[in-house]
Design a protein around this motif. Sequence first.
Motif, PDB file in Angstrom:
ATOM      1  N   ILE A  89      15.997 104.309   5.332  1.00 64.05           N
ATOM      2  CA  ILE A  89      17.139 104.528   4.444  1.00 64.05           C
ATOM      3  C   ILE A  89      16.684 104.462   2.983  1.00 64.05           C
ATOM      4  N   ALA A  90      15.848 103.490   2.655  1.00 60.43           N
ATOM      5  CA  ALA A  90      15.343 103.366   1.283  1.00 60.43           C
ATOM      6  C   ALA A  90      14.545 104.605   0.888  1.00 60.43           C
ATOM      7  N   ILE A  91      13.714 105.096   1.803  1.00 61.20           N
ATOM      8  CA  ILE A  91      12.936 106.308   1.519  1.00 61.20           C
ATOM      9  C   ILE A  91      13.884 107.497   1.336  1.00 61.20           C
ATOM     10  N   GLY A  92      14.894 107.614   2.185  1.00 61.36           N
ATOM     11  CA  GLY A  92      15.861 108.709   2.078  1.00 61.36           C
ATOM     12  C   GLY A  92      16.638 108.666   0.777  1.00 61.36           C
ATOM     13  N   VAL A  93      17.075 107.489   0.397  1.00 59.35           N
ATOM     14  CA  VAL A  93      17.824 107.343  -0.858  1.00 59.35           C
ATOM     15  C   VAL A  93      16.915 107.663  -2.042  1.00 59.35           C
ATOM     16  N   GLY A  94      15.671 107.167  -2.001  1.00 56.20           N
ATOM     17  CA  GLY A  94      14.714 107.474  -3.069  1.00 56.20           C
ATOM     18  C   GLY A  94      14.468 108.967  -3.175  1.00 56.20           C
ATOM     19  N   TRP A  95      14.330 109.633  -2.051  1.00 61.03           N
ATOM     20  CA  TRP A  95      14.101 111.075  -2.033  1.00 61.03           C
ATOM     21  C   TRP A  95      15.326 111.818  -2.583  1.00 61.03           C
ATOM     22  N   MET A  96      16.515 111.330  -2.205  1.00 56.88           N
ATOM     23  CA  MET A  96      17.747 111.952  -2.664  1.00 56.88           C
ATOM     24  C   MET A  96      17.867 111.842  -4.194  1.00 56.88           C
ATOM     25  N   PHE A  97      17.548 110.687  -4.763  1.00 58.35           N
ATOM     26  CA  PHE A  97      17.612 110.515  -6.206  1.00 58.35           C
ATOM     27  C   PHE A  97      16.521 111.326  -6.901  1.00 58.35           C
ATOM     28  N   ALA A  98      15.333 111.370  -6.295  1.00 56.79           N
ATOM     29  CA  ALA A  98      14.217 112.105  -6.894  1.00 56.79           C
ATOM     30  C   ALA A  98      14.520 113.594  -6.976  1.00 56.79           C
ATOM     31  N   ARG A  99      15.194 114.134  -6.018  1.00 53.80           N
ATOM     32  CA  ARG A  99      15.522 115.565  -6.005  1.00 53.80           C
ATOM     33  C   ARG A  99      16.780 115.873  -6.810  1.00 53.80           C
ATOM     34  N   GLY A 100      17.511 114.880  -7.221  1.00 53.82           N
ATOM     35  CA  GLY A 100      18.733 115.096  -7.984  1.00 53.82           C
ATOM     36  C   GLY A 100      19.931 115.429  -7.121  1.00 53.82           C
ATOM     37  N   THR A 101      19.798 115.246  -5.816  1.00 55.64           N
ATOM     38  CA  THR A 101      20.888 115.567  -4.902  1.00 55.64           C
ATOM     39  C   THR A 101      22.121 114.728  -5.196  1.00 55.64           C
ATOM     40  N   PHE A 102      21.929 113.456  -5.482  1.00 55.16           N
ATOM     41  CA  PHE A 102      23.057 112.566  -5.777  1.00 55.16           C
ATOM     42  C   PHE A 102      23.769 113.020  -7.042  1.00 55.16           C
TER      43      PHE A 102
END
Length: 151
Positions: free
Chosen positions: A25-38
């Motif tokens: 989950i932490a990796i997924g959230v980090g990836w989501m923030f890194a890509r600007g999806t959030f």
Amino acid sequence: MNVRHSTRSTVLRIIGGIAALAILIAIGVGWMFARGTFQKATADFRGGVAATEQIHANGAYRIAKYDHFFDLCAAIQGKDAQLDALKTELKTATGQRAEIVAASISGITGARATQIAQYNADSAKADTAANFKSSALPFKIDPTQEHISCA
């Protein structure tokens, strides 16, 4: 002892599974923030909140827009007075002075039309500027009307 070992082993497996899930989950959230999806997903909400803060919660904005309509209306009234004075002068002017007065009338008429168009455009902005226009002012100004009233 065997039951205890089995229970301990099960608990460790559960804890390990929870830890692995938390890492994923932490990796997924980090990836989501890194890509600007959030940011993309929440852009409309954040933009709406920012617009509300800037427009409705900002006292300086409210006052500026309230004054803006009175200023525009007063400027148009000023152009009306200038036109009246020039039209009166044109009746008795001759020669080069008559040409200058006629040119002035044309210029002021154009400037007045521009100010009326600005007033009407700003007045139509119901979600922003027009929210703070005084009810004493006209909703829309007719450009063919010779004199306007600013209450």
